[in-house]
Design an enzyme around this catalytic site. Structure first.
Site, PDB file in Angstrom:
ATOM      1  N   SER A 128       0.692  -1.044   0.379  1.00 34.61           N
ATOM      2  CA  SER A 128       0.002  -0.205   0.264  1.00 34.61           C
ATOM      3  C   SER A 128       0.661   1.478  -0.232  1.00 34.61           C
ATOM      4  O   SER A 128       0.140   2.826  -0.460  1.00 34.61           O
ATOM      5  CB  SER A 128      -1.061  -0.227   1.527  1.00 34.61           C
ATOM      6  N   HIS A 171      -5.737  -3.337  -2.704  1.00 31.90           N
ATOM      7  CA  HIS A 171      -5.165  -2.662  -3.987  1.00 31.90           C
ATOM      8  C   HIS A 171      -4.853  -3.243  -5.098  1.00 31.90           C
ATOM      9  O   HIS A 171      -4.478  -2.318  -5.919  1.00 31.90           O
ATOM     10  CB  HIS A 171      -3.789  -2.006  -2.725  1.00 31.90           C
ATOM     11  N   LYS A 181     -11.647   1.028  -1.432  1.00 31.10           N
ATOM     12  CA  LYS A 181     -10.651   1.056  -2.964  1.00 31.10           C
ATOM     13  C   LYS A 181     -11.618   0.863  -4.161  1.00 31.10           C
ATOM     14  O   LYS A 181     -12.102   1.939  -4.633  1.00 31.10           O
ATOM     15  CB  LYS A 181      -9.031   0.081  -2.731  1.00 31.10           C
TER      16      LYS A 181
HETATM   17  C1  LIG Z   1      -3.747  -3.531   2.406  1.00 32.69           C
HETATM   18  C2  LIG Z   1      -4.766  -3.270   3.194  1.00 32.69           C
HETATM   19  N1  LIG Z   1      -5.375  -3.978   3.953  1.00 32.69           N
HETATM   20  C3  LIG Z   1      -5.919  -3.473   3.938  1.00 32.69           C
HETATM   21  C4  LIG Z   1      -7.040  -1.837   4.735  1.00 32.69           C
HETATM   22  C5  LIG Z   1      -7.742  -2.037   5.332  1.00 32.69           C
HETATM   23  O1  LIG Z   1      -8.449  -1.424   4.288  1.00 32.69           O
HETATM   24  P1  LIG Z   1      -9.778  -1.052   4.903  1.00 32.69           P
HETATM   25  O2  LIG Z   1      -9.789   0.337   4.752  1.00 32.69           O
HETATM   26  O3  LIG Z   1     -11.588  -1.107   4.135  1.00 32.69           O
HETATM   27  O4  LIG Z   1     -10.448  -1.598   6.385  1.00 32.69           O
HETATM   28  C6  LIG Z   1      -6.084  -1.682   3.924  1.00 32.69           C
HETATM   29  C7  LIG Z   1      -6.561   0.075   3.784  1.00 32.69           C
HETATM   30  O5  LIG Z   1      -6.066   0.720   3.313  1.00 32.69           O
HETATM   31  C8  LIG Z   1      -5.425  -1.883   3.051  1.00 32.69           C
HETATM   32  O6  LIG Z   1      -4.173  -0.872   2.335  1.00 32.69           O
END
Ligand SMILES: Cc1ncc(COP(=O)(O)O)c(C=O)c1O
Length: 426
Positions: free
Chosen positions: A187, A215, A246
């Site tokens: 991310s 992502h 996203k």
């Molecule tokens: C790689 C990754 N996993 C999980 C999440 C968590 O997702 P959420 O924002 O839907 O709670 C994010 C959020 O930025 C993320 O970038």
């Protein structure tokens, strides 16, 4: 003199960082958006090109998605007022779970109220004392925190390194259950998980493989099916996690896998059982976004055209953008203060981006994190590049040591855990 018991409130009273940044005029967080329009937003009455969102396909404001969310609200109400397990399951939840499983070629899926909860909930429910969770060092915080609360022990391996993973796995006793977990697209750095190298190592050591597609959904793979699909490795990955926050333009998350796994999570995951179900508006909107994503191939094509243009454009100017291969483009700045100032100047020039500092990135390697969308126009992107170039000159970005010594990236990353005892030294 006795001072009495420790006052937990004291740290709040002493916290100055945000106030200091505000006083100096470069506080970059909690900016209030008055009007979101996808590729641009309005803040304080002024239009800004948005390059700080994860709205990769531009679906968050799509009128069809908004209408589907409204229709679900009219039909099912504003909320479910309870857990999925008890009173909170509506027909739409079940339909979305079936649609996701079908899309990803899995037997079943289960929705969670956030992506964060999906990771935490799965890790806590699936591991036991004595098990090992082999975790890429650059995995998202929801995975790191999930590992911290899970009974299994967090064992970090070097970013995207099959050799480092092998090294960790071969030291484990036979009694330890093993799970290898990694982001499909990382991310902050925007690079893609090296599944073709990592998976054979995991398999050789009988480890379950878990990929977080937050992502990569809507970005990689056929019609946006993610990194696992991009590499054609469906049969070798046991658990796919995804988010709706996203490309699908909303919020919430899910786990997809075989029917036994999903059945187990439905009855054992505390992050699912002890929280309210996703609101109807969210489920209705996500269902529509998932349909549009599959029908409108131009979105993913345009996202990649824009991505290539920005990779080339930033490099041409002289920025270091690390190893990114995706629409997430980290612009290395160096010091945290400089990253804040750069972000603030971008904002003043009409560009909404966000800084990322330690622990989201390594010490001394603060970035301005940019991410691009299918709906950015050439004009938007040219303007962004023009402004970045102007600010790099104005702020002396390329004079920073990070630019003078590009090979100096050291693996100083830690996870900032409140309980670092859980982390095996690497
Ligand atoms: C790689 C990754 N996993 C999980 C999440 C968590 O997702 P959420 O924002 O839907 O709670 C994010 C959020 O930025 C993320 O970038």
């Amino acid at each position: 003199m006795a001072t009495g018991p420790k006052n937990l409130y004291q740290k709040c009273r002493e916290y100055r960082d945000s106030a200091d940044a505000r006083a100096q005029g470069f506080y970059p967080y909690f900016r209030s958006i008055e009007e979101p329009h996808g590729n641009y937003v309005v803040c304080d009455g002024e239009q800004k090109i948005m390059i700080g969102s994860n709205n990769y396909l531009g679906l968050a404001q799509d009128p069809r998605v908004v209408e589907a969310a409204c229709e679900a609200t009219r039909r099912y109400g504003a909320g479910c007022t309870g857990s999925r397990l008890l009173n909170g399951t509506i027909k739409l939840h079940v339909e979305l779970e079936e649609a996701l499983a079908d899309f990803l070629g899995r037997e079943a899926s289960i929705l969670f109220s956030t992506g964060f909860f999906a990771n935490q909930g799965a890790l806590i429910a699936l591991t036991e004392d004595g098990d090992a969770i082999l975790c890429d060092r650059e995995n998202h915080a929801s995975i790191i925190d999930g590992c911290q609360f899970a009974p299994g022990k967090l064992i970090p391996f070097r970013h995207n390194s099959a050799a480092s993973l092998e090294n960790r796995l071969k030291r484990l006793p036979d009694e330890a259950g093993r799970m290898v977990i990694l982001d499909g697209v990382f991310s902050m750095s925007g690079d893609i998980a090296d599944l073709p190298s990592i998976i054979p190592v995991a398999k050789r050591h009988s480890a379950m493989v878990y990929v977080d597609e937050a992502h990569s959904l809507g970005v990689l793979g056929r019609q946006g099916r993610g990194t696992v699909d991009h590499f054609g490795l469906h049969d070798d990955v046991d658990i796919v996690m995804g988010t709706f926050s996203k490309s699908l333009g909303s919020m919430g998350g899910f786990i997809a896998g075989n029917a036994e796994l999903v059945e187990y999570l439905k009855h054992k995951s505390r992050c699912l059982i002890f929280t309210a179900a996703l609101a109807p508006a969210i489920v209705g909107g996500v269902m529509k976004a998932l349909e549009i994503m599959q029908e409108e191939a131009w979105r993913i094509d345009q996202l990649w055209r824009n991505t290539r243009k920005m990779h080339e454009g930033f490099k041409r100017i002289g920025f270091q953008i690390g190893e990114t291969q995706t629409p997430i483009v980290p612009i290395l700045i160096g010091s945290e203060a400089k990253a804040f100032v750069f972000t603030q100047r971008l904002f003043e020039e009409g560009v909404f981006a966000t800084p990322a500092i330690y622990p989201a990135v390594r010490y001394g390697e603060a970035i301005v994190r940019t991410s691009f969308m299918a709906t950015h126009t050439d004009n938007d992107l040219d303007r962004v590049l023009e402004i970045f170039e102007k600010l790099a000159r104005e702020l002396g970005t390329f004079d920073d040591p990070a630019y003078l010594n590009p090979g100096r990236r050291k693996n100083t990353f830690d996870f900032s855990l409140s309980n670092p005892v859980a982390v095996e030294a690497v």
